[in-house]
Write an enzyme that holds these catalytic residues in place. Structure first.
Site: not given
Ligand code: APR
Ligand code: ZN
Length: 250
Positions: A190, A216-218, A150, A116, A99, A127, A192
């Protein structure tokens, strides 16, 4: 199952957490791949790229200014604070996050690795100028510009975040991989688990005989290697887990 997982954590010597957008969902920060993650008609993969910035810096900045504003309205939730608790207990050695929202830092996590980048940092495209907007107090100023420039050389500034197709900050990534190699437990929260190299982290822990706990919720890309899968919201599950751990160690 929470009691069993708490037991694993309580006896661990080198636990780490690996977090993604889902840990901030309950703070009101939209996830990337969820339905609410869409901005206008764009997917993040279309806007968070060097190509998009080259062809349309104004549009990319518009997207980031929208995200900065959303994040400014957000506060850490019980999931962020639970990880702070585990760190204070001496159980959690580091939080490795994908995040950019700064909420782990706001919550008080000390050993934080941002794979990230951070949306409140900007850097010059020409620069070596870098700025942490929360310290310089220029957030509002930057939000008012179409394409922030800048202060040193006048070239465009860009968010100091990692875009698709860009390498991760080398030092942060190698520190994260080293931690993963020696971790006896990783709590995956949390994410994917589809964006690499970040998503290697839990795999490295697993390969080195560590235990993978997922919240995770899924199901995610990490679920196939999870030793424990706790289904539910991070802000609900993590505080329960910390309570159980506290009961064991006190
Ligand atoms: N509690 C737990 N898990 C949750 C919740 C919650 N309340 N709400 C959503 N989720 C889960 C979803 O099920 C999903 O698996 O969080 C995950 C979010 O996934 P993404 O949106 O794909 O985010 P992330 O995995 O952080 O993405 C990775 O992708 O876009 C790039 O650089 C960006 O750091 C990011 C990277
Ligand atoms: Zn500069």
């Amino acid at each position: 199952m929470i009691a069993e997982v708490a037991g694993v954590l309580a006896s661990s010597k080198s636990a780490i957490a690996f977090t993604g957008a889902g840990i901030s969902a309950e703070s009101g920060v939209p996830t990337f791949r969820g339905r609410d993650g869409l901005w206008k008609r764009y997917r993040p993969e279309e806007l968070a790229t060097p190509e998009a910035f080259r062809t349309n810096p104004k549009l990319v900045w518009e997207f980031y200014k929208w995200r900065i504003k959303k994040i400014l309205e957000a506060k850490p939730n019980p999931a962020h604070y639970s990880l702070v608790e585990l760190e204070k207990m001496g159980i959690l050695k580091a939080v490795i996050t994908q995040n950019v929202d700064d909420l782990h830092r706001e919550a008080g996590t000390k050993n934080l690795l941002e794979l990230h980048g951070n949306i409140f940092r900007v850097r010059c495209t020409s620069c070596n100028y870098k700025e942490y907007l929360k310290e310089s107090g220029r957030i509002e100023e930057v939000l008012q510009e179409d394409i922030p420039r800048c202060p040193k050389c006048g070239a465009y500034l860009r968010p100091d975040v990692v875009w698709f197709g860009e390498p991760l900050p080398e030092e942060v990534l190698s520190k994260a991989f080293k931690l993963a190699e020696t971790a006896d437990v990783v709590i995956v929260v949390g994410t994917s688990g589809v964006v690499y190299p970040a998503a290697y982290i839990p795999y490295i822990v697993k390969e080195n005989n560590g235990t993978v706990i997922e919240i995770n919720v899924q199901e995610s890309g990490i679920t196939p290697i999870a030793d424990f899968f706790l289904r539910g919201k991070a802000g609900v599950i993590l505080p329960k887990l910390v309570d159980e751990v506290r009961r064991i160690i006190e």
